[in-house]
Design an enzyme around this catalytic site. Structure first.
Site, PDB file in Angstrom:
ATOM      1  N   SER A 119       0.454  -1.093   0.115  1.00 26.06           N
ATOM      2  CA  SER A 119      -0.278  -0.264   0.214  1.00 26.06           C
ATOM      3  C   SER A 119       0.835   1.426   0.103  1.00 26.06           C
ATOM      4  O   SER A 119       2.046   1.017   0.105  1.00 26.06           O
ATOM      5  CB  SER A 119      -0.844   0.059   1.132  1.00 26.06           C
ATOM      6  OG  SER A 119      -1.331  -0.926   1.422  1.00 26.06           O
ATOM      7  N   HIS A 124       0.903  15.822  -2.948  1.00 27.33           N
ATOM      8  CA  HIS A 124       0.698  17.134  -3.620  1.00 27.33           C
ATOM      9  C   HIS A 124       0.134  18.302  -3.042  1.00 27.33           C
ATOM     10  O   HIS A 124      -0.811  18.162  -2.382  1.00 27.33           O
ATOM     11  CB  HIS A 124       0.692  16.674  -4.694  1.00 27.33           C
ATOM     12  CG  HIS A 124       1.627  14.935  -5.402  1.00 27.33           C
ATOM     13  ND1 HIS A 124       2.376  14.965  -5.625  1.00 27.33           N
ATOM     14  CD2 HIS A 124       0.977  13.988  -5.130  1.00 27.33           C
ATOM     15  CE1 HIS A 124       3.028  13.986  -6.031  1.00 27.33           C
ATOM     16  NE2 HIS A 124       1.508  13.092  -5.663  1.00 27.33           N
ATOM     17  N   CYS A 147      -4.284  -2.485   0.585  1.00 27.46           N
ATOM     18  CA  CYS A 147      -4.971  -3.498   0.324  1.00 27.46           C
ATOM     19  C   CYS A 147      -5.461  -4.616   1.849  1.00 27.46           C
ATOM     20  O   CYS A 147      -4.426  -4.118   2.415  1.00 27.46           O
ATOM     21  CB  CYS A 147      -3.636  -4.444  -0.497  1.00 27.46           C
ATOM     22  SG  CYS A 147      -3.901  -4.113  -2.189  1.00 27.46           S
TER      23      CYS A 147
END
EC number: 4.1.1.50
Length: 274
Positions: A119, A124, A147
């Site tokens: 994972s 950003h 996951c």
């Protein structure tokens, strides 16, 4: 499909579902002069630099109980930053499993629980300003992809508290499938009807919220906008007492128009406000 601890679903092998939360927050302000706009961008750039974002994502990792494998972070010139964290699973303690399947707000960073594998968590930042109108905006884009058993929605409560945004847009989707021991495919392993169920009541009362959900595709979308508007909270470097009434009205109009366009995702002509 409801999953509970007393009636567990028996899986064949590892839980192969991928769950992704995309969290976008917007901060909006008005800066009177070009110098003020540059000062706002510099302020935001420092406030949410790569080190600060790494701290936030590290707390997210702790909340969902993962181990950090690698951190890549970068500040950009002239502005902006990004951080990517690769994580792997932690074992789930038996007494914590019940909390993982509840459709409720997740914990703040003092409480650690979850389960992840293969994972990642990324952020950003995007500071910008209008070239002529004095409007400045800051957007942070965070993705938490997991996951396994736990939903990344467990981190949503902390993210909302970390940014205290004017506008938020959240997307959650589940992809892939896993199998039970009979070989039957499972395309989702927990109950959900709205992302709002993972946001605390004291936060929900502050925002107007809209849901757009496609249940059959396991796609959930919620966007939020602050109900209360106080001009002082949107002025950078001065207060409304420093403005003439006519100027206050003009700036208020600009800010609300900007917020409308961001919230609804389209441009509005001035005639819309007459």
């Amino acid at each position: 499909m409801k999953v509970n601890i007393d009636n567990k679903i028996k899986l064949h092998g590892f839980n192969n579902l991928t769950k992704t939360l995309s969290f976008n927050m917007y901060d909006i302000c008005y800066a009177k002069s070009a110098e003020d706009r540059e000062a706002y961008i510099s302020y935001i750039d420092e406030q949410y630099n790569a080190d600060r974002l790494t701290e936030i994502l590290t707390n997210v990792t702790e909340i969902i109980g993962a181990n950090i494998l690698n951190i890549a972070k970068q500040d950009y010139d002239p502005q902006g930053a990004s951080v990517t964290i690769l994580v792997c699973e932690n074992p789930i303690e038996e007494e914590r499993k019940e909390a993982l399947v509840k459709e409720t707000p997740g914990p703040l960073p003092e409480i650690v629980l979850a389960h992840l594998d293969k994972s990642h968590i990324t952020v950003h930042t995007y500071p910008e300003y209008h070239p002529d109108e004095g409007i400045c905006t800051f957007r942070a884009d965070i993705d938490v992809s997991t996951c396994g058993m736990i939903s990344p929605l467990r981190a949503l409560n902390y993210l909302v508290h970390s940014f205290e945004a004017d506008i938020m847009t959240m997307d959650y989707r589940v992809r892939g499938f896993t199998r039970d021991i009979t070989g039957r495919k499972l395309f989702i392993d927990h109950k959900i009807n709205s992302i709002q169920n993972y946001i605390p009541s004291n936060i929900k009362t502050k925002y107007n919220m809209i849901d757009v959900n496609v249940y059959q595709e396991n796609i959930f979308h919620t966007k939020c906008r602050l109900k209360q508007f106080d001009l002082d909270n949107y002025l950078f470097g001065y207060t409304k007492k420093d403005l003439y009434p006519k100027e206050r009205k003009k700036i208020t109009h600009k800010l609300k128009k900007e917020m409308d366009e961001i919230f609804y995702g389209k441009n509005f002509d001035e005639v819309y406000y007459k």
